[in-house]
Design a protein around this motif. Structure first.
Motif, PDB file in Angstrom:
ATOM      1  N   GLN A 185       0.803  -1.220   0.000  1.00 35.90           N
ATOM      2  CA  GLN A 185       0.000   0.000   0.000  1.00 35.90           C
ATOM      3  C   GLN A 185       0.840   1.278   0.000  1.00 35.90           C
ATOM      4  OE1 GLN A 185      -3.386  -0.503  -0.238  1.00 35.90           O
ATOM      5  NE2 GLN A 185      -2.765  -2.653  -0.321  1.00 35.90           N
ATOM      6  N   LEU A 186       2.148   1.140  -0.145  1.00 34.33           N
ATOM      7  CA  LEU A 186       3.023   2.306  -0.012  1.00 34.33           C
ATOM      8  C   LEU A 186       2.814   3.345  -1.113  1.00 34.33           C
ATOM      9  CD1 LEU A 186       6.497   1.075   1.267  1.00 34.33           C
ATOM     10  CD2 LEU A 186       4.810   2.510   2.436  1.00 34.33           C
ATOM     11  N   SER A 187       2.481   2.901  -2.306  1.00 34.77           N
ATOM     12  CA  SER A 187       2.235   3.877  -3.371  1.00 34.77           C
ATOM     13  C   SER A 187       1.109   4.831  -2.991  1.00 34.77           C
ATOM     14  CB  SER A 187       1.894   3.160  -4.680  1.00 34.77           C
ATOM     15  OG  SER A 187       3.018   2.489  -5.200  1.00 34.77           O
ATOM     16  N   ARG A 188       0.117   4.328  -2.265  1.00 30.98           N
ATOM     17  CA  ARG A 188      -1.016   5.145  -1.827  1.00 30.98           C
ATOM     18  C   ARG A 188      -0.645   6.063  -0.677  1.00 30.98           C
ATOM     19  NH1 ARG A 188      -5.435   1.360   0.207  1.00 30.98           N
ATOM     20  NH2 ARG A 188      -6.461   3.354   0.612  1.00 30.98           N
ATOM     21  N   PHE A 189       0.200   5.590   0.229  1.00 32.42           N
ATOM     22  CA  PHE A 189       0.349   6.278   1.505  1.00 32.42           C
ATOM     23  C   PHE A 189       1.713   6.912   1.744  1.00 32.42           C
ATOM     24  CE2 PHE A 189      -3.041   3.129   2.694  1.00 32.42           C
ATOM     25  CZ  PHE A 189      -4.033   4.067   2.957  1.00 32.42           C
ATOM     26  N   ALA A 190       2.673   6.740   0.850  1.00 38.37           N
ATOM     27  CA  ALA A 190       4.028   7.246   1.109  1.00 38.37           C
ATOM     28  C   ALA A 190       4.035   8.744   1.390  1.00 38.37           C
ATOM     29  CB  ALA A 190       4.947   6.910  -0.064  1.00 38.37           C
TER      30      ALA A 190
END
Length: 342
Positions: A114-119
């Motif tokens: 989910q890092l692309s969403r939350f970085a």
């Protein structure tokens, strides 16, 4: 050491019977995960009812109570913490403790999905460091290990976090006959991107679908193998966790080793874990625990909560009893790592 009401009310530090100051909390925000890693979970998992899970407000209040009594490092874990609905509300709220200086570090352990969403949001909330768990850089093997994971999605997430200036450490579980042929490539992959790399021995927790005795690879052997190709030098560098680190001359980077089975790290343990249900485990490798959810929900005052925490810290053991039972292949600890928190 006995704690009294005055200490509970005045923010006295949490000190266990062996004189270790507890200043590091690992807080699980969910037992759910979008992967089903073969060494961690059975493929068909039964997750906890939502009524048993602490709300985001309760997680905030619980974290704040620990911070007010000396916790300086807070790591959010799971399951996969970033699949928790509304997770950024919690992260953003906890960031106030970074602004006041009460909290020195707020970090997250994630599978990267989910890092692309939350970085961007994580960086804005003051998260400066992430641990990303990934056990293979080969797409087909990655899919086999995670069962449900999408390799490129994780790679994109890592790139997004690095672009936001977040430091990343890759966590790799060393699996005999599975990924040991990739360790040199993993070192290159990480150090070319300015990332640290930590190897972890598989932990005997929870029933899975495979034989852990086949998976276990002692990191003493990993070090010996790596020393054939790299110049390894011990370093006193620490992040507050259980890893011991070595520098690699050829890359200028670091690698870490977490060895709960072959060489435990209990003498310097400064950590406790709280599950998403509010259960406090004073030791990852012991079953003794304390219920914090009941006092948390019983009163708006934190007096009962802090009494439960202090009395639990009084029982923190000197060390853990991890072992792999080679006769029965039964785990040392019945609960899954995803329930306890990574």
């Amino acid at each position: 050491m006995r704690f009294n009401d005055t200490q509970e009310q005045t923010g006295a530090p949490l000190i266990d019977p062996f004189g270790r100051t507890i200043d590091y909390l690992r807080l699980s925000v969910t037992d759910r995960c979008d992967f089903r890693c073969v060494y961690c979970m059975a493929e068909n998992m039964h997750f906890l009812p939502k009524a048993e899970i602490l709300t985001l407000e309760e997680l905030d209040r619980l974290s704040t109570a620990f911070i007010e009594h000396g916790v300086k490092r807070l790591r959010l874990t799971g399951g996969e913490p970033l699949v928790r609905k509304g997770i950024m509300t919690l992260v953003s709220s906890l960031s106030r403790h970074l602004e006041t200086g009460a909290l020195e570090e707020l970090t997250v352990t994630t599978n990267g999905s989910q890092l692309s969403r939350f970085a961007k949001d994580l960086a804005a909330a003051g998260v400066r460091r992430l641990n990303v768990s990934i056990d293979s850089l080969k797409e087909e093997r990655f899919r086999a290990i995670t069962r449900w994971g999408r390799f490129q999605q994780v790679m994109d997430g890592i790139d997004a976090a690095l672009a936001e200036g977040i430091k990343i450490k890759l966590n790799v579980v060393a699996l005999k006959g599975v990924n040991e042929d990739e360790f040199d490539d993993m070192i290159r992959f990480c150090h070319e991107r300015g990332m640290d790399l930590t190897f972890i021995e598989t932990m005997p927790m929870g029933e899975i679908d495979q034989d852990r005795t086949d998976q276990y690879l002692p990191l003493s052997k990993v070090k010996q193998d790596l020393a054939q190709n790299w110049t390894l030098t011990p370093t006193p560098y620490k992040t507050g966790g259980p890893a011991s680190y070595m520098n690699i001359k050829e890359t200028g980077g670091r690698i870490g080793f977490i060895t709960p089975l072959s060489h435990n790290f209990c003498e310097s343990c400064n950590r406790v874990r709280v599950t998403c249900t509010g259960t406090l485990f004073m030791c990852l490798g012991q079953e003794d625990a304390a219920d914090l959810r009941a006092p948390l929900r019983a009163s708006e005052s934190n007096d009962g909560l802090m009494q439960a925490i202090y009395h639990a810290i009084e029982r923190k053991p000197k060390g853990h009893d991890f072992a792999i039972d080679r006769l029965t292949n039964r785990p040392s600890i019945g609960r899954h790592m995803s329930v306890t928190g990574g």
